[in-house]
Write a protein that holds these residues in place. Structure first.
Motif, PDB file in Angstrom:
ATOM      1  N   ASP A 446       0.914  -1.257  -0.103  1.00  0.00           N
ATOM      2  CA  ASP A 446      -0.143  -0.004  -0.049  1.00  0.00           C
ATOM      3  C   ASP A 446       0.873   1.223   0.059  1.00  0.00           C
ATOM      4  N   SER A 447       1.654   1.329   0.910  1.00  0.00           N
ATOM      5  CA  SER A 447       2.582   2.501   1.065  1.00  0.00           C
ATOM      6  C   SER A 447       3.861   2.420   0.049  1.00  0.00           C
ATOM      7  N   ASN A 448       4.258   1.218  -0.199  1.00  0.00           N
ATOM      8  CA  ASN A 448       5.405   0.826  -1.208  1.00  0.00           C
ATOM      9  C   ASN A 448       6.650   1.234  -0.721  1.00  0.00           C
ATOM     10  N   PRO A 449       7.072   1.225   0.428  1.00  0.00           N
ATOM     11  CA  PRO A 449       8.636   1.674   0.789  1.00  0.00           C
ATOM     12  C   PRO A 449       9.391   0.693   0.282  1.00  0.00           C
ATOM     13  N   ARG A 516       5.364  -5.687  -6.529  1.00  0.00           N
ATOM     14  CA  ARG A 516       5.540  -6.341  -7.883  1.00  0.00           C
ATOM     15  C   ARG A 516       6.603  -5.718  -9.053  1.00  0.00           C
ATOM     16  N   ALA A 517       7.553  -5.559  -8.387  1.00  0.00           N
ATOM     17  CA  ALA A 517       8.793  -4.633  -9.251  1.00  0.00           C
ATOM     18  C   ALA A 517      10.035  -4.591  -8.585  1.00  0.00           C
ATOM     19  N   ASN A 732      -5.301  -7.973 -15.136  1.00  0.00           N
ATOM     20  CA  ASN A 732      -3.961  -8.593 -14.969  1.00  0.00           C
ATOM     21  C   ASN A 732      -2.762  -7.749 -14.498  1.00  0.00           C
ATOM     22  N   VAL A 733      -3.185  -6.573 -14.674  1.00  0.00           N
ATOM     23  CA  VAL A 733      -2.020  -5.411 -14.731  1.00  0.00           C
ATOM     24  C   VAL A 733      -1.965  -4.753 -13.419  1.00  0.00           C
ATOM     25  N   CYS A 734      -0.883  -4.377 -12.857  1.00  0.00           N
ATOM     26  CA  CYS A 734      -0.817  -3.888 -11.336  1.00  0.00           C
ATOM     27  C   CYS A 734      -0.037  -2.482 -11.460  1.00  0.00           C
ATOM     28  N   VAL A 735      -0.704  -1.468 -11.953  1.00  0.00           N
ATOM     29  CA  VAL A 735      -0.415  -0.128 -11.611  1.00  0.00           C
ATOM     30  C   VAL A 735      -0.465  -0.019 -10.192  1.00  0.00           C
ATOM     31  N   PRO A 736       0.872   0.344  -9.715  1.00  0.00           N
ATOM     32  CA  PRO A 736       0.869   0.818  -8.259  1.00  0.00           C
ATOM     33  C   PRO A 736      -0.003   1.718  -7.883  1.00  0.00           C
ATOM     34  N   THR A 737      -0.656   1.685  -6.617  1.00  0.00           N
ATOM     35  CA  THR A 737      -1.313   2.764  -6.151  1.00  0.00           C
ATOM     36  C   THR A 737      -0.419   3.716  -5.505  1.00  0.00           C
ATOM     37  N   VAL A 738       0.780   3.158  -5.173  1.00  0.00           N
ATOM     38  CA  VAL A 738       1.898   4.383  -4.635  1.00  0.00           C
ATOM     39  C   VAL A 738       2.967   3.750  -5.140  1.00  0.00           C
ATOM     40  N   PHE A 739       3.716   4.908  -6.014  1.00  0.00           N
ATOM     41  CA  PHE A 739       5.155   4.217  -6.757  1.00  0.00           C
ATOM     42  C   PHE A 739       5.990   4.158  -5.565  1.00  0.00           C
ATOM     43  N   PRO A 740       7.142   3.717  -6.021  1.00  0.00           N
ATOM     44  CA  PRO A 740       8.327   3.426  -5.137  1.00  0.00           C
ATOM     45  C   PRO A 740       8.882   4.797  -4.803  1.00  0.00           C
ATOM     46  N   PRO A 741       9.540   4.914  -3.788  1.00  0.00           N
ATOM     47  CA  PRO A 741       9.847   6.206  -2.980  1.00  0.00           C
ATOM     48  C   PRO A 741      10.761   7.128  -4.032  1.00  0.00           C
ATOM     49  N   GLN A 742      11.419   6.432  -4.734  1.00  0.00           N
ATOM     50  CA  GLN A 742      12.520   7.117  -5.671  1.00  0.00           C
ATOM     51  C   GLN A 742      11.918   7.784  -7.065  1.00  0.00           C
ATOM     52  N   ARG A 744       9.616  10.338  -8.599  1.00  0.00           N
ATOM     53  CA  ARG A 744       8.920  11.627  -8.462  1.00  0.00           C
ATOM     54  C   ARG A 744       7.564  11.723  -8.761  1.00  0.00           C
ATOM     55  N   ARG A 745       6.618  12.571  -8.311  1.00  0.00           N
ATOM     56  CA  ARG A 745       5.251  12.632  -8.295  1.00  0.00           C
ATOM     57  C   ARG A 745       5.135  13.369  -9.180  1.00  0.00           C
ATOM     58  N   THR A 746       5.568  12.958 -10.501  1.00  0.00           N
ATOM     59  CA  THR A 746       5.034  13.621 -11.727  1.00  0.00           C
ATOM     60  C   THR A 746       4.630  12.679 -12.804  1.00  0.00           C
ATOM     61  N   THR A 747       3.830  13.130 -13.843  1.00  0.00           N
ATOM     62  CA  THR A 747       3.543  12.384 -14.845  1.00  0.00           C
ATOM     63  C   THR A 747       4.725  11.651 -15.579  1.00  0.00           C
ATOM     64  N   ALA A 748       5.570  12.425 -15.874  1.00  0.00           N
ATOM     65  CA  ALA A 748       6.825  12.226 -16.566  1.00  0.00           C
ATOM     66  C   ALA A 748       7.593  10.926 -15.948  1.00  0.00           C
ATOM     67  N   ALA A 749       7.810  11.258 -14.395  1.00  0.00           N
ATOM     68  CA  ALA A 749       8.692  10.085 -13.884  1.00  0.00           C
ATOM     69  C   ALA A 749       7.806   8.960 -13.685  1.00  0.00           C
ATOM     70  N   ARG A 750       6.355   9.069 -13.241  1.00  0.00           N
ATOM     71  CA  ARG A 750       5.868   7.865 -13.272  1.00  0.00           C
ATOM     72  C   ARG A 750       5.619   7.062 -14.494  1.00  0.00           C
ATOM     73  N   CYS A 751       5.506   7.821 -15.710  1.00  0.00           N
ATOM     74  CA  CYS A 751       5.344   7.146 -16.864  1.00  0.00           C
ATOM     75  C   CYS A 751       6.856   6.409 -17.206  1.00  0.00           C
ATOM     76  N   ALA A 752       7.757   6.999 -16.872  1.00  0.00           N
ATOM     77  CA  ALA A 752       8.949   6.599 -17.252  1.00  0.00           C
ATOM     78  C   ALA A 752       9.260   5.173 -16.437  1.00  0.00           C
ATOM     79  N   TRP A 753       8.645   5.374 -15.289  1.00  0.00           N
ATOM     80  CA  TRP A 753       9.067   4.016 -14.357  1.00  0.00           C
ATOM     81  C   TRP A 753       7.973   2.875 -15.160  1.00  0.00           C
ATOM     82  N   LEU A 754       6.780   3.107 -15.535  1.00  0.00           N
ATOM     83  CA  LEU A 754       6.211   2.214 -16.084  1.00  0.00           C
ATOM     84  C   LEU A 754       6.707   1.759 -17.416  1.00  0.00           C
ATOM     85  N   ALA A 755       7.471   2.798 -18.048  1.00  0.00           N
ATOM     86  CA  ALA A 755       7.913   2.066 -19.432  1.00  0.00           C
ATOM     87  C   ALA A 755       9.238   1.467 -19.225  1.00  0.00           C
TER      88      ALA A 755
END
Length: 791
Positions: A446-449, A516-517, A732-742, A744-755
């Motif tokens: 949930d908090s994804n530390p 899951r990452a 089937n896909v798990c986009v995390p409700t909270v991204f890992p702490p490293q 950044r809370r921006t669209t670009a950073a989150r999309c880069a992590w997903l890519a």
């Protein structure tokens, strides 16, 4: 232990070395001492009972023997022990073994040779029971060999515990050090293999998306997938299992009647596998979450088919399953048919071969969460270790003892960071007689530390046990997008697998840094004797969510599965050969006189070379880092050339009935290939079979104790408990409700992590975009226009 005459805490003089082959002073009770006892012997015992100690002239040799008698017993035992003092207790050397022998007469089967040890820093403490004595009207001799003396131990004491009404008379004790074993064979592999073992990846892939692994009593492995966390398979009704045969590397896909994705499972005492609940429905955006059904099945290894049982009283997606000492099964937790948390305890009656109706089952109406690790203790209570799946732990200290008979829950303190032990691993350390539990790692989806390096150890023999911090988990490598790098700081792992090995150590392997990452490549071997981790070779395959590792009968370890957040599946299977397989020839169990065993008996095997120990290891039934039934039961032995007599515990709560792998291990820690033996349950016991010798462990609990709460239907649970935001992509896909702490809370950073983590094209489900992945609102997350847009 409330032991009469216990000298723990007294300042001891320096131990005196033994001057004779027999290390027992006054072995025949011929020299008088104080308190009405012979010199160097003391009265000991505990509990509510009426007893007498008598120095009698009815001796095996000489003029005296010791008689202990119980005329009334509610609990506890009485025993004449070698005095716990430096002047009387035999001096021992860590790592050595000792042959013990005595002559006895007994009117009851409820007797056991019991050892205590003196730890240089902790003082005197119970060590282990070695042998149950058969009833005998005439003088009979009993012999047994101790396990290797633990590190830090300088003296031991021993005697015969009487824990049933009747009497036992003993005489002529001997204790001799076992001759040193031949030096270990030279390394037969490379230096690295002998130090760290080696991994290989099998040429044939696992044909199913299995997340449940059960070792069967024929040596094969049941791999259960159900829908395999695939909504497409679920919609098509494609539910699968496979049986893997390690002897030839083949797989057989088995028709599977229901979606057993995230069910519970346990081997019954006859070797069949009880499978409970599973997945009734996948979550719906804006609607319900996962749902658990009430169906239950039994898999028969002989026919390789599933048969339906009666239904559970409630749905249980992600339930626990623990076999009790009477062969019954108890289960807690999971999600109901309406996606709420189940507060219903379920009870399988082995005698009736069915789940009992609700009114026959003790209920506390407690929600234990998902896959709560419930470990059977030596007195029949259950220890909830704090290992669980998904998010925060239960309220309170995060660990507890559940007394099913009294229907009470007592909090156990000490578990570190209890809300970040999601998908940690807990294991009853070898041997089960020591009643120590190790809990390893964990995180929080949930908090994804960053997952942690925490380990905790608890000794359930203590009167008021509590966790103490163990050594930090060794660190491995992790790829956070720029190639593998060494973990830093407090980074550890969740999705841990912990496997008992026949040399008495524990392999921990696999894991990931985040939800899951970010797989972590690291493995180590934990030594219960030294409480230390030794880093070894790491699995070359990623083993995160939905992975498992388990012991095969030939002593190797198999690892399978991995289900990253992008919905893919790793079908490659890895095999680990531990260092003991590169340390010379293996001993062979050339015969097992009888493979049907009962409690409190002596069983003979023959071996082709000297062995130092033998044990029963319960075969794995593992999923999601959880196998609360995994245990290693020591078999104290007596040796006569190639003949080895093994002493089976009288306590079924230490070794619940069922099929076990029997290993023989030499002095270098090299194990045999296992033989299968069947430890039969209460129905096989005769009237003169010894009852269980239960000790007064964890008997003075100081934590808060709760009685049953008010009856209720369920516990409300968030539909996002799996840590996945269902607004994006398929189920089937798990986009995390909270991204890992490293990240950044921006669209670009989150999309880069997903890519980087290969999520691919993600459709937005509905109009909501809670993670800000679709700023241009074209219905596709992380499209080119979204990344360019400022958010």
């Amino acid at each position: 232990m409330a032991v009469t005459g216990l000298t723990m805490g007294l300042i001891l003089t320096s131990p005196q070395p033994a001057s004779a082959a027999n290390l027992v002073k006054n072995p025949g009770f011929e020299t008088a001492g104080g308190d009405g006892m012979p010199y160097c012997w003391e009265k000991s015992g505990w509990g509510d009972n009426d007893f007498a100690f008598t120095t009698t002239g009815d001796a095996h040799s000489g003029g005296k023997a010791m008689k202990v008698e119980l005329t009334r017993r509610v609990e506890g035992d009485r025993k004449a022990l070698i005095t716990e003092s430096a002047s009387c207790a035999p001096v021992v050397t860590p790592g050595k073994q000792y042959d013990l022998s005595l002559w006895y007469r007994s009117t009851t089967p409820d007797t056991a040779v019991t050892l205590f040890r003196h730890d240089a820093s902790e003082g005197w403490q119970y060590w282990t029971d070695l042998k149950t004595l058969d009833m005998s009207a005439g003088w009979a001799q009993a012999s047994v060999r101790t396990p290797e003396v633990p590190s830090g131990t300088d003296m031991i004491t021993w005697g015969v515990s009487l824990y049933g009404t009747g009497s036992v008379t003993t005489d002529d004790y001997t204790m001799e050090q076992v001759a040193d074993a031949p030096p270990p064979a030279q390394c037969t592999g490379t230096a690295d293999q002998c130090a760290n073992g080696s991994w290989s990846v099998l040429p044939t892939q696992n044909p199913v998306r299995s997340m449940h692994s059960v070792v069967l009593n024929n040596g094969k492995v049941l791999l259960i997938a159900g829908s395999g966390n695939s909504e497409e398979n679920f919609a098509a009704g494609t539910f699968t299992s496979a049986v893997y045969d390690p002897s030839n590397g083949s797989y057989k896909v088995i028709p599977t009647p229901k979606d057993m994705f995230c069910a519970g499972h346990v081997q019954l005492q006859d070797g069949r596998v009880l499978v409970m609940s599973g997945n009734k429905a996948y979550p719906v955006v804006g609607g319900h979450g996962y749902e658990g059904f009430k169906d239950s099945y039994i898999f028969d290894p002989k026919t390789e088919t599933y048969t339906k049982t009666n239904d559970l009283n409630d749905g249980h997606w992600y339930p626990s399953a623990t076999e009790l000492g009477n062969g019954d099964v108890i289960s807690f937790g999971g999600l109901r048919e309406d996606s709420t948390g189940s507060v219903t305890a379920e009870y399988w009656s082995d005698a009736e071969q069915q789940w009992l109706p609700l009114w026959k089952v003790n209920q506390t109406w407690s929600y234990w969460g998902l896959y709560p690790s419930m470990i059977l203790m030596q007195d029949g209570r259950l220890f909830y270790s704090g290992s669980h799946v998904f998010g925060n732990n239960i309220p309170g200290t995060g660990s507890a003892i559940y007394d099913h008979d009294a229907n009470t829950i007592t909090q156990i303190p000490g578990l570190q960071n209890k809300d970040e032990r999601d998908q940690s691993a807990s294991v009853l350390l070898p041997p089960a007689q020591d009643q120590r539990v190790l809990t390893i790692g964990g995180g929080n989806i949930d908090s994804n530390p960053d997952a942690n390096r925490l380990t905790d150890i608890i000794d359930l023999k203590q009167a008021d046990p509590q966790y103490v911090a163990g050594p930090p988990l060794p660190q491995g490598t992790v790829d956070l997008g720029d190639g593998p790098v060494a973990e830093t700081g407090d980074q550890g792992k969740m999705y841990v697998s912990a496997v008992l090995m026949p040399d008495g150590k524990v392999l921990e392997t696999g894991g990931g840094l985040h939800n899951r990452a970010d797989p972590v490549h690291e493995a180590s071997i934990f030594d219960p004797d030294t409480s230390a981790f030794d880093p070894v070779a790491a699995d070359p395959e990623s083993r995160g969510y939905h992975s498992s590792a388990f012991l095969l009968p030939d002593g190797r370890i198999m690892a399978t599965g991995d289900n990253p957040g992008n919905g893919t599946w790793n079908h490659n299977v890895s095999i680990y050969s531990p260092p003991y397989l590169f340390k010379g020839p293996r001993p062979t169990i050339t015969s097992v006189i009888d493979d049907e065993w009962t409690y409190g008996t002596t069983q003979r095997i023959t071996v082709d070379r000297p062995i130092a120990k033998a044990e029963l290891i319960r075969p794995a039934a593992v999923t999601h880092s959880s196998d609360p039934n995994q245990r290693f039961v020591d078999l104290p032995l007596s040796v006569d050339g190639a003949n080895v007599d093994l002493n089976v515990t009288s306590n079924p709560d230490l070794a619940p009935p069922g099929w076990y792998m029997l290993f023989a291990v030499d002095a270098g820690g090299v194990p045999s290939v296992a033989k299968w033996v069947h430890l039969q349950g209460p129905a096989a016991l005769s009237a003169d079979t010894a009852s269980a010798h239960v000790h007064s462990f964890a008997d003075s609990l100081e934590g808060g104790t709760a009685a049953p709460a008010k009856k209720r239907t369920s516990q409300k649970v968030s539909t996002t408990l799996s840590g996945c935001d269902r607004h994006y992509g398929s189920v089937n896909v798990c986009v995390p409700t909270v991204f890992p702490p490293q990240v950044r809370r921006t669209t670009a950073a989150r999309c880069a992590w997903l890519a980087v983590n290969d999520y691919g094209r993600l459709k937005v489900n509905g109009k909501d975009d809670p993670l800000g992945l679709d700023p241009n609102k074209d219905g596709v997350a992380c499209a080119k226009g979204d990344v360019r847009a400022k958010r």
